[in-house]
Write an enzyme that holds these catalytic residues in place. Structure first.
Site, short mmCIF file in Angstrom:
data_model
loop_
_atom_site.label_atom_id
_atom_site.label_comp_id
_atom_site.label_asym_id
_atom_site.label_seq_id
_atom_site.Cartn_x
_atom_site.Cartn_y
_atom_site.Cartn_z
N TRP A 10 67.94 32.78 -7.89
CA TRP A 10 66.63 32.25 -7.51
C TRP A 10 66.67 30.77 -7.17
O TRP A 10 65.69 30.21 -6.68
CB TRP A 10 65.61 32.51 -8.63
N LYS A 11 67.77 30.13 -7.45
CA LYS A 11 67.93 28.68 -7.18
C LYS A 11 66.76 27.91 -7.79
O LYS A 11 66.24 28.32 -8.83
CB LYS A 11 68.11 28.45 -5.68
N HIS A 95 78.92 27.61 -7.64
CA HIS A 95 78.16 27.87 -6.41
C HIS A 95 78.39 26.72 -5.42
O HIS A 95 78.50 25.57 -5.83
CB HIS A 95 76.67 28.02 -6.73
N GLU A 97 76.48 25.13 -3.59
CA GLU A 97 75.50 24.03 -3.67
C GLU A 97 75.86 23.08 -4.81
O GLU A 97 75.67 21.88 -4.71
CB GLU A 97 74.08 24.61 -3.82
N GLU A 167 81.34 33.74 -0.99
CA GLU A 167 80.18 33.25 -0.26
C GLU A 167 80.63 32.23 0.78
O GLU A 167 80.82 31.05 0.45
CB GLU A 167 79.18 32.59 -1.22
N GLY A 173 71.99 30.74 3.31
CA GLY A 173 70.68 30.20 3.67
C GLY A 173 70.54 29.89 5.15
O GLY A 173 69.59 29.24 5.57
N GLY A 234 67.91 33.78 -0.84
CA GLY A 234 66.55 33.87 -0.29
C GLY A 234 65.89 35.23 -0.46
O GLY A 234 64.73 35.32 -0.90
#
Ligand code: PGA
Length: 250
Positions: A10-11, A95, A97, A167, A173, A234
């Site tokens: 869900w970030k 991850h 990010e 990923e 995204g 997302g």
């Protein structure tokens, strides 16, 4: 047989209200998810609330990151013991990010992975290349380097208790999904790379694909031989879309 797993990342999205609606919607549709394990990874602040809501259901709850340190003066961090304390038993590690915006190096990722494994949490280890690395034909080299850092620290057998998520960073995204063949190639590379050290571990480790997975492309991705489910960003924020992906994985 590897059980398919679909994990929703869900970030940093949602509020108490929207998260209650989201998890409620997922729970309502769970009886149509036949054989995949479903896991959701809310922001830290909401994990306890989501855990309370999913009690008695088959939904697992994970965190999005964890500290490599055990306890003490580490402002802003959350430890493995704390996650265990609230019975949150999975955690996303490395991850892209975190790697890109918060300085998580391969070494730090390996230390976090080690802390998670040591504390009995199930790490979902993310690996994947940047667009320029893919264009320079360095995908396998990058993924190998990311995996190697973890294996050096924790040994190949640590993958008995972990999940790997491939990923490609350029697909996260962006709406650009890796084609099923592109994803399968890297998944097979990862499995073969592990098999060189331990065939049994390679055969059993779940390797998820992540990067713009949606209900429309999930089934084709998940039908590939070495893709065992997905890590969904997302599309995991919409209960009906997420459920369709979970059903596709079953
Ligand atoms: P996305 O994110 O599905 O929004 O591309 C995937 C992820 O970051 O895990």
């Amino acid at each position: 047989m590897r059980k398919p797993l679909v994990a929703g990342n869900w970030k940093m999205n949602g509020s108490r209200e929207s998260i209650a609606t989201l998890i409620g919607g997922i729970m309502e549709g769970m009886n149509s998810v036949k054989s995949a394990e479903v896991c959701v990874c809310p922001p830290y602040l909401y994990i306890t609330e989501v855990l309370a809501k999913v009690q008695g259901s088959d939904i697992h709850v994970g965190a999005q990151d964890v500290a490599k340190e055990k306890e003490g003066a580490y402002t802003g961090e959350v430890s493995v013991d704390m996650l265990n304390d609230i019975q949150c038993n999975s955690v996303i590690i490395g991850h892209s990010e975190r790697r890109a915006y918060y300085g998580d190096t391969d070494q730090m990722v390996a230390e976090k992975f080690s802390a998670a494994i040591g504390g009995g949490l199930r790490p979902i280890l993310c690996v994947g290349e940047l667009l320029e690395e893919r264009e320079a034909n360095k995908t396998e080299q990058v993924v190998e380097r990311q995996l190697q850092a973890v294996v050096e620290k924790c040994g190949i057998s640590s993958f008995k208790k972990a999940v790997i998520a491939y990923e490609p960073v350029w697909a996260i995204g962006t709406g650009k999904t890796a084609s099923p063949e592109q994803a399968q190639d890297v998944h097979a590379f990862i499995r073969n790379w592990i098999a060189k050290s331990d065939a049994d571990v390679a055969q059993n480790v779940q390797i998820l694909y992540g990067g713009s997975v949606k209900s429309g492309n999930a089934a084709e991705l998940f039908s590939q031989a070495d893709i065992d489910g997905g890590l969904i960003g997302g599309a995991s924020l919409d209960a009906s879309e997420f459920l369709k992906i979970c059903i596709a994985a079953g």
